[in-house]
Structure formats: C-alpha cells, structure tokens
Motif scaffolding. Structure first.
Motif, PDB file in Angstrom:
ATOM      1  N   VAL A 291     -46.243  16.975 -34.979  1.00 22.25           N
ATOM      2  CA  VAL A 291     -45.484  17.482 -33.831  1.00 22.25           C
ATOM      3  C   VAL A 291     -44.004  17.129 -33.955  1.00 22.25           C
ATOM      4  O   VAL A 291     -43.309  17.034 -32.966  1.00 22.25           O
ATOM      5  N   ALA A 292     -43.522  16.930 -35.190  1.00 20.79           N
ATOM      6  CA  ALA A 292     -42.132  16.519 -35.421  1.00 20.79           C
ATOM      7  C   ALA A 292     -41.186  17.463 -34.682  1.00 20.79           C
ATOM      8  O   ALA A 292     -41.464  18.659 -34.613  1.00 20.79           O
ATOM      9  N   PRO A 293     -40.099  16.975 -34.114  1.00 20.29           N
ATOM     10  CA  PRO A 293     -39.568  15.618 -34.229  1.00 20.29           C
ATOM     11  C   PRO A 293     -40.246  14.585 -33.332  1.00 20.29           C
ATOM     12  O   PRO A 293     -39.864  13.428 -33.360  1.00 20.29           O
ATOM     13  N   ARG A 294     -41.207  14.988 -32.536  1.00 21.02           N
ATOM     14  CA  ARG A 294     -41.874  13.989 -31.712  1.00 21.02           C
ATOM     15  C   ARG A 294     -42.972  13.319 -32.527  1.00 21.02           C
ATOM     16  O   ARG A 294     -43.225  13.666 -33.665  1.00 21.02           O
ATOM     17  N   GLU A 295     -43.645  12.346 -31.895  1.00 18.70           N
ATOM     18  CA  GLU A 295     -44.672  11.615 -32.612  1.00 18.70           C
ATOM     19  C   GLU A 295     -45.908  11.472 -31.740  1.00 18.70           C
ATOM     20  O   GLU A 295     -45.795  11.299 -30.538  1.00 18.70           O
ATOM     21  N   LEU A 296     -47.090  11.559 -32.369  1.00 18.74           N
ATOM     22  CA  LEU A 296     -48.334  11.374 -31.626  1.00 18.74           C
ATOM     23  C   LEU A 296     -48.753   9.913 -31.724  1.00 18.74           C
ATOM     24  O   LEU A 296     -48.464   9.251 -32.714  1.00 18.74           O
ATOM     25  N   PRO A 297     -49.461   9.389 -30.714  1.00 22.77           N
ATOM     26  CA  PRO A 297     -50.071   8.065 -30.875  1.00 22.77           C
ATOM     27  C   PRO A 297     -51.118   8.132 -31.981  1.00 22.77           C
ATOM     28  O   PRO A 297     -51.932   9.057 -32.016  1.00 22.77           O
ATOM     29  N   VAL A 298     -51.087   7.144 -32.893  1.00 19.08           N
ATOM     30  CA  VAL A 298     -51.923   7.243 -34.092  1.00 19.08           C
ATOM     31  C   VAL A 298     -53.411   7.170 -33.745  1.00 19.08           C
ATOM     32  O   VAL A 298     -54.247   7.775 -34.418  1.00 19.08           O
ATOM     33  N   GLY A 299     -53.744   6.468 -32.639  1.00 19.51           N
ATOM     34  CA  GLY A 299     -55.149   6.338 -32.247  1.00 19.51           C
ATOM     35  C   GLY A 299     -55.787   7.690 -31.964  1.00 19.51           C
ATOM     36  O   GLY A 299     -56.970   7.905 -32.233  1.00 19.51           O
ATOM     37  N   ILE A 300     -54.988   8.599 -31.428  1.00 20.53           N
ATOM     38  CA  ILE A 300     -55.497   9.942 -31.153  1.00 20.53           C
ATOM     39  C   ILE A 300     -55.853  10.635 -32.467  1.00 20.53           C
ATOM     40  O   ILE A 300     -56.885  11.289 -32.594  1.00 20.53           O
ATOM     41  N   VAL A 301     -54.976  10.462 -33.461  1.00 20.52           N
ATOM     42  CA  VAL A 301     -55.209  11.140 -34.734  1.00 20.52           C
ATOM     43  C   VAL A 301     -56.412  10.542 -35.460  1.00 20.52           C
ATOM     44  O   VAL A 301     -57.209  11.288 -36.043  1.00 20.52           O
ATOM     45  N   THR A 302     -56.552   9.211 -35.406  1.00 17.35           N
ATOM     46  CA  THR A 302     -57.714   8.623 -36.089  1.00 17.35           C
ATOM     47  C   THR A 302     -58.989   9.237 -35.524  1.00 17.35           C
ATOM     48  O   THR A 302     -59.927   9.529 -36.265  1.00 17.35           O
ATOM     49  N   ALA A 303     -59.018   9.459 -34.218  1.00 18.66           N
ATOM     50  CA  ALA A 303     -60.211  10.055 -33.616  1.00 18.66           C
ATOM     51  C   ALA A 303     -60.352  11.513 -34.040  1.00 18.66           C
ATOM     52  O   ALA A 303     -61.437  11.958 -34.427  1.00 18.66           O
ATOM     53  N   LEU A 304     -59.227  12.266 -34.007  1.00 17.84           N
ATOM     54  CA  LEU A 304     -59.301  13.690 -34.331  1.00 17.84           C
ATOM     55  C   LEU A 304     -59.672  13.923 -35.797  1.00 17.84           C
ATOM     56  O   LEU A 304     -60.408  14.852 -36.124  1.00 17.84           O
ATOM     57  N   VAL A 305     -59.152  13.066 -36.684  1.00 19.39           N
ATOM     58  CA  VAL A 305     -59.466  13.210 -38.108  1.00 19.39           C
ATOM     59  C   VAL A 305     -60.835  12.608 -38.419  1.00 19.39           C
ATOM     60  O   VAL A 305     -61.633  13.173 -39.166  1.00 19.39           O
ATOM     61  N   GLY A 306     -61.096  11.454 -37.801  1.00 21.23           N
ATOM     62  CA  GLY A 306     -62.282  10.690 -38.164  1.00 21.23           C
ATOM     63  C   GLY A 306     -63.582  11.249 -37.632  1.00 21.23           C
ATOM     64  O   GLY A 306     -64.598  11.207 -38.335  1.00 21.23           O
ATOM     65  N   VAL A 307     -63.575  11.800 -36.429  1.00 22.50           N
ATOM     66  CA  VAL A 307     -64.830  12.244 -35.833  1.00 22.50           C
ATOM     67  C   VAL A 307     -65.496  13.369 -36.626  1.00 22.50           C
ATOM     68  O   VAL A 307     -66.692  13.298 -36.914  1.00 22.50           O
ATOM     69  N   PRO A 308     -64.748  14.413 -37.017  1.00 21.18           N
ATOM     70  CA  PRO A 308     -65.406  15.469 -37.806  1.00 21.18           C
ATOM     71  C   PRO A 308     -65.985  14.940 -39.125  1.00 21.18           C
ATOM     72  O   PRO A 308     -67.110  15.287 -39.490  1.00 21.18           O
ATOM     73  N   VAL A 309     -65.208  14.085 -39.808  1.00 22.07           N
ATOM     74  CA  VAL A 309     -65.697  13.502 -41.055  1.00 22.07           C
ATOM     75  C   VAL A 309     -66.971  12.723 -40.790  1.00 22.07           C
ATOM     76  O   VAL A 309     -67.976  12.842 -41.503  1.00 22.07           O
ATOM     77  N   PHE A 310     -66.929  11.958 -39.734  1.00 23.00           N
ATOM     78  CA  PHE A 310     -68.078  11.135 -39.384  1.00 23.00           C
ATOM     79  C   PHE A 310     -69.291  11.992 -39.040  1.00 23.00           C
ATOM     80  O   PHE A 310     -70.419  11.682 -39.425  1.00 23.00           O
ATOM     81  N   ALA A 311     -69.038  13.100 -38.334  1.00 21.03           N
ATOM     82  CA  ALA A 311     -70.141  13.985 -37.959  1.00 21.03           C
ATOM     83  C   ALA A 311     -70.798  14.567 -39.216  1.00 21.03           C
ATOM     84  O   ALA A 311     -72.025  14.639 -39.306  1.00 21.03           O
ATOM     85  N   LEU A 312     -69.973  14.962 -40.190  1.00 20.15           N
ATOM     86  CA  LEU A 312     -70.508  15.481 -41.452  1.00 20.15           C
ATOM     87  C   LEU A 312     -71.391  14.439 -42.133  1.00 20.15           C
ATOM     88  O   LEU A 312     -72.507  14.729 -42.557  1.00 20.15           O
ATOM     89  N   LEU A 313     -70.839  13.210 -42.204  1.00 17.40           N
ATOM     90  CA  LEU A 313     -71.593  12.139 -42.845  1.00 17.40           C
ATOM     91  C   LEU A 313     -72.905  11.898 -42.121  1.00 17.40           C
ATOM     92  O   LEU A 313     -73.946  11.669 -42.738  1.00 17.40           O
ATOM     93  N   MET A 314     -72.866  11.963 -40.795  1.00 23.81           N
ATOM     94  CA  MET A 314     -74.077  11.698 -40.023  1.00 23.81           C
ATOM     95  C   MET A 314     -75.145  12.748 -40.326  1.00 23.81           C
ATOM     96  O   MET A 314     -76.332  12.441 -40.397  1.00 23.81           O
ATOM     97  N   ARG A 315     -74.705  13.992 -40.500  1.00 22.84           N
ATOM     98  CA  ARG A 315     -75.668  15.044 -40.810  1.00 22.84           C
ATOM     99  C   ARG A 315     -76.340  14.780 -42.153  1.00 22.84           C
ATOM    100  O   ARG A 315     -77.549  14.892 -42.285  1.00 22.84           O
ATOM    101  N   ARG A 316     -75.506  14.427 -43.150  1.00 20.69           N
ATOM    102  CA  ARG A 316     -76.046  14.117 -44.461  1.00 20.69           C
ATOM    103  C   ARG A 316     -77.038  12.972 -44.385  1.00 20.69           C
ATOM    104  O   ARG A 316     -78.092  12.976 -44.997  1.00 20.69           O
ATOM    105  N   TRP A 317     -76.642  12.012 -43.623  1.00 24.96           N
ATOM    106  CA  TRP A 317     -77.353  10.759 -43.451  1.00 24.96           C
ATOM    107  C   TRP A 317     -78.731  11.017 -42.836  1.00 24.96           C
ATOM    108  O   TRP A 317     -79.761  10.567 -43.313  1.00 24.96           O
ATOM    109  N   THR A 318     -78.750  11.829 -41.746  1.00 27.05           N
ATOM    110  CA  THR A 318     -80.014  12.087 -41.067  1.00 27.05           C
ATOM    111  C   THR A 318     -80.859  13.089 -41.837  1.00 27.05           C
ATOM    112  O   THR A 318     -82.072  13.097 -41.721  1.00 27.05           O
ATOM    113  N   ALA A 319     -80.194  13.945 -42.639  1.00 32.12           N
ATOM    114  CA  ALA A 319     -80.953  14.938 -43.400  1.00 32.12           C
ATOM    115  C   ALA A 319     -81.759  14.281 -44.519  1.00 32.12           C
ATOM    116  O   ALA A 319     -82.882  14.668 -44.798  1.00 32.12           O
ATOM    117  N   SER A 320     -81.162  13.264 -45.140  1.00 31.51           N
ATOM    118  CA  SER A 320     -81.824  12.659 -46.301  1.00 31.51           C
ATOM    119  C   SER A 320     -82.955  11.729 -45.869  1.00 31.51           C
ATOM    120  O   SER A 320     -82.936  11.161 -44.818  1.00 31.51           O
TER     121      SER A 320
END
Lengths: 313, 311
Positions: A284-313
C-alpha cells in the motif's frame, strides 16, 4: 534436500526484502544505497530473527504444555509487555529506548508471575497451571492497561498501543545488535532440549521412565522460550500468528522430531515474517500495513493448504 | 494536540478527502439557523421536534465538547456562557476555571446533563453523532459541527454566532478566516513533513488542518497526496521524499528535540542530519482556531528562521 529448500527460501526472502521497497532503488545502486544499508538491511534481518525466535518459541511451548493452541503470547507475555510500555509513557519516562525496555521489563514480570502460578501444585511446573496462570495474568495486565489508557487519555498512549501491535518500522542496526547478543543463549537452551521434548511428547510418565528430568526440562524450556518472546516484543511489539502457525506447518512438513522441528521452525518463522514485512512495506506504499495483518493474510492460506495435505494423508 | 486529529484517527477508516470536502461544502451552505433547526427537529423525533420555536432565544448555558469551539465561543464574546468544557480546552486561560465534562471523545452524558446546558456543541465524528442523538433524546439542543479545516471553522463561527445571538461577531470571524484561506503567503520553496509519532512513523496527510497551515505559510507538505489526515509510513518513504524540514508538535512547555532525532535509523533523513527540525506547540497549532492567522505567521517565521540558520 529439504534443508536446501528451506535455506534457499530464506535467502530469497531476505533478498526480496532488500530489493523491494516503497522507493525504487536501481540494481546498480543496491550496494551503495543508504536506504538499503541503513534501513532495509537491518529491518530484514530483524524481521528474520524475530520471526525465527517466535517460531522456535512457539514450537517449544506447544511441546511443553502439550497443547496445539499454545503460542508464545499465550502465557501472558503480551499483556505484561503492553502494561510495561503504557506505564512508561503514563509516568513520562522518555528516551529512544524507553518503550522497548519497558515492554521487556513488563514481559519479564508477567513471566515471573506466571512461573510462580505454574508452581501452584508444589515444586514442579504444572502445564495446566501455566496455561491458566498465563491467561489470567494476561487478562489482568490487559485490564490495567485499558484502565490507564482510558483514564490518562494522552495521544502518546494510543500511539504506544499502535507500536505494541507490532511492526518493524523502527528497526535499526542497534536493534539487530541487541538481538544478536541476546538470542544465542535461549536459542541454544531450546535446541539442546530437543530430545527431552521428544520424550515429553510421549507423556509425562513414559518420559520419566526413559530418563528425562521432566521438571528441569519444563523450567528451562519455559524460561528460555519466554526470554526469546520478551526480546521479540521489545524490538518489534506483539506479532501474533507466527509462533502459532509456523510450528504446525513445520510439523506437517518435517514430522515430530524436535531435533529437526526446532531449527525448521526457526527458519520457517524467519521466512514468513521477512516476506510479510516486505509485503507490508510495499503493497500500500507510500503507506504501510501492520505486519501482523500480513502474517495472517499470507500465512492462513498456506496453512490451510498444508492442513489439507496433512488430513488427506 | 488536536482533538480533531485525535478523534479522526480513532475512527477505523478515515474519510477520504473527497467525501470530507463534499460534506463540508454542503454544511457550509446551510449554516443558517433554519437549517440547523430543521436538523434538530428531524433528529429530535416525535412531539418534541414538532415544537420548533421560530426565533430561538440565544443560548445561555453552553457545553463545548471541543477546544476549537471553546476558543470560538470566547472569540465571539460568549465565553461567560460556557458552563462545560473538555479536558483539552486550554485557551483562553480563563476557560480553565470552567468545569470539565471529560475528554469529549466519547462524551460523558451524565456530566454534560449535570451542567444543565441549553446548548451542547460537538465535533462531528461517528461517536459524537451517536452521543448527540442521545442528548437530543434527553431534550437538549445540540449542534454537531465539522471542525477539520479552516473553512469548517468559518462555517462554525457563523452557526455559533447565530446560536448565541452574536451573528455580527460570528460573521466577522468567518470573514477573517475566509480571507486567511483565500490569500496564502508567497511560496517559500520549503518542503516539509509533519512527524506526529516516530514508531511506527506517522505523518500528516492532505486532509489535515496542519497540511492547510503549511500551505498558508508558504510551504509544501511532502505527504499532501495522502488523502487521510494522518498515515503510518516507513522511514524509507520519508527519506525518499526528502523534506527540507521536519515539523513536530509538542504538548506544552519548553520545546525539546524529539527523541527520534537521536536515533540511528532516522539519520537516513537529510532534515534530521542537518537538524532542520521545527517544534510547534499543540495548543496553537494542533487544531483549527480563531488564532489561525497567528499560527500561520508563527510557522512562517520559524521556517524563515530555519532557512537563515542553515545558509
């Protein structure tokens, strides 16, 4: 092979953090640019170290209290840090390092209190008492913080809370230096506890039969993980989610052996937070986002993918 | 510091300039009492709203819930009718003798009612609109006025002039503010940034009153393009925009160098390295007030002084 992949990802994350930013720096000038040397590089390193510390502390605490919901801030540290920071401002302490030091002191005070509560049953640290004590101390510190903020109502207090929500805007080489001097001891203590943590995962009784000194392991792991977290709060505020999700993701990828899991959680946390901070600075330059929001936005989808793999196996 | 800024930043989403301007222009057009009364009647609801008295008697007991309104009331010569103020109201000094009814951000209704006012004036924000509704339900007359820019303040001066029976004084304040806005000082060629907080770094954007002050004093805010009144940015962004001067607000007392000036990461800014820092007192600069002309003159004096010192 997996280590190579993780190492490459770490190098890539750090590289991106140096190259990308709200202001374009030409390739040729990357090495000589003040912006890269004095602002981006310390910021990227600090994000990596803090992310790593949180990931590692989270993995260790989850094993310690044998609860998948455990994260570095479950045990009241964020509440204590917030109270420390707000108290420092309400009493008009000033100076460039006031806020970090006060937050650190607050987190340590909360840690000591929770530790004392964790000993409720006797001389041994009881995981259930730790969790309950942590939640109670966190809630109490939060209430006192809110009371101070609503009564004193100075602008600085609200801004202190903004700082506490976490971020690396204020990163400098000083911060990196402090972390580099401070991190090694708790890091080594945690990594050395890998085998006892494996035993502890089998249950308290079996661990004892297999020769683990359960009480001592718990004390060490709890104190070391808390010290790591308190330092992370001091340099970057409370950044949630990294310490909760990264250990689970790494467990899904690497299995439950702590000798492998702990270093992987360190690298994974570092990669996630470095990438998240880059996104926070750029998107959102020149402004800045709080990093905690981004960790959640980036991390949750990745985590959801991993969880699917995890439960599938 | 500015109530306006503080209150605005409390909102989860600041209104973009476009919206703010639109609303402001509209309210400026209906600054006459009839419009205000219609508004009161519409919101008062039911029987009470229907009893619209044609010529409202001038308000005698006024609770002011913003420092800018308090200053306006004193400037109108209605200072003796102010029976309640916020904790932030510090000008003119006489107002300190008036009982405070709280910080005015989420108004303490009980404290306000206890002052037995016949008019409550609020800063326009989402929280205050709700509070005003409840005050009207209690049978109190309210005026909710935007106070973000000098144009808003001119409109507010007219409204308050009519409500206090001092229309002439209100119109004259409004005219002098309009004249100030219409004639910015000649361009000094100084590019500045307002740093309102250092970690995370927070700057003033184009929707703020301070941005307007800078323009009127003949300087340019390098973050004028940000549509909000304030925003979190990175030090890198400030360094890239390379302001000549950094401006900070201090609450009161002796102006002190801001703490960030000593920090290493801030040395990436030319203005910090060259120590081109201007400190302004929040009481005069933090809010649009009838003293705006003095604020503009003082800012210009400091900017010119800073220019001289480095030459």
């Amino acid at each position: 092979m997996r280590w190579l992949g993780l190492g490459l990802a770490a190098v890539l994350a750090l590289g991106l953090a140096l190259v990308l930013g709200p202001t374009p720096v030409p390739w040729a000038a990357l090495g000589s640019s003040d912006i890269v040397r004095e602002l981006r590089l310390p910021r990227a390193l600090l994000a990596f170290l803090v992310g790593g510390g949180l990931g590692l502390a989270g993995a260790a605490l989850q094993a310690l209290v044998r609860n998948p919901l455990a994260d570095p801030f479950l045990l009241g540290l964020s509440g204590g840090a917030g109270l420390g920071a707000v108290l420092a401002i309400a009493t008009h302490l000033s100076g460039p390092w006031t806020l970090p030091l006060a937050a650190f002191a607050g987190a340590l005070a909360a840690m000591a209190l929770v530790y004392r509560l964790g000993l409720a049953g006797g001389a041994e640290l009881d995981p259930r008492a730790l969790i309950l004590g942590g939640v109670a101390v966190g809630a109490f510190a939060g209430a006192v913080t809110t009371a101070i903020v609503s009564l004193a109502s100075a602008v600085e207090l609200r801004n202190a809370l903004l700082w506490l929500w976490g971020g690396f805007s204020g990163s400098s080489w000083d911060g990196v230096l402090v972390v580099c001097l401070y991190f090694p001891v708790p890091l080594v203590v945690l990594l050395a506890a890998a085998r006892p943590l494996d035993l502890l995962a089998l249950g308290e009784e079996p661990a004892r039969y297999l020769g683990a000194d359960v009480a001592r392991v718990r004390r060490r792991v709890y104190v070391a993980a808390s010290l790591l977290t308190a330092a992370a709060v001091a340099v970057s505020g409370v950044i949630g989610f990294v310490g909760l999700i990264v250990p689970h993701a790494m467990r899904a990828l690497w299995g439950h052996q702590h000798r492998v899991l702990l270093p992987a959680a360190f690298l994974g946390g570092g990669i996630l937070l470095t990438l998240a901070d880059t996104v926070a600075r750029v998107v959102v330059a020149p402004r800045e986002l709080p990093v905690g929001i981004v960790t959640a936005l980036v991390g949750v989808p990745v985590f959801a993918l991993l969880m699917r793999r995890w439960t599938a196996s | 510091m500015a109530l306006a800024h503080r209150a605005r930043r409390r909102l989860p989403i600041s209104a973009p300039t476009g919206v703010g301007f639109f609303a402001m222009r509209r309210s400026a057009h209906r600054t006459h009492l009839a419009g205000l009364l219609a508004l009161l009647a519409a919101c008062g609801g039911g029987e009470r709203g229907a009893t619209t008295r044609a010529p409202l008697p001038p308000a005698r007991r006024i609770v002011s819930l913003s420092p800018a309104v308090t200053e306006l009331l004193y400037a109108l010569g209605a200072g003796d009718r102010v029976v309640g103020r916020t904790t932030w109201c510090d000008y003119p000094p006489a107002v300190r003798a008036v009982p405070s009814v709280g910080d005015g951000l989420s108004p303490n209704l009980e404290a306000i009612v206890a002052r037995r006012p016949d008019l409550v004036v609020l800063y326009r924000s989402a929280l205050n609109e709700t509070a005003a509704q409840r005050l009207r339900a209690l049978g109190l007359a309210t005026a909710v006025l935007p106070q973000d820019r000098l144009e808003d303040l001119a409109a507010a001066a007219r409204v308050l002039g009519r409500l206090t029976g001092r229309s002439a004084a209100g119109d004259s304040i409004a005219q002098s503010l309009a004249a100030l806005v219409a004639a910015p000082a000649p361009d000094l060629g100084v590019r500045l940034a307002f740093i309102v907080w250092d970690n995370p770094p927070m700057v003033i954007g184009g929707a703020s009153y301070l941005d307007q002050l800078a323009t009127l004093a003949g300087a340019r805010n390098v973050f004028h393009d940000l549509g909000t009144s304030s925003a979190v940015v990175s030090i890198e962004t400030i360094a890239a925009r390379d302001p000549d001067v950094l401006v900070t607000l201090v609450d009161s007392g002796a102006p002190r160098l801001p703490a960030f000036a000593a920090r290493r990461e801030w040395q990436a800014l030319r203005a910090v390295r060259e120590r081109r820092l201007v400190m302004l007192t929040g009481s005069l600069f933090g809010r649009p007030s009838p003293r705006a002309a003095a604020a503009v003159a003082e800012l210009r004096r400091q900017l010119e002084g800073g220019e001289g010192a480095t030459r």
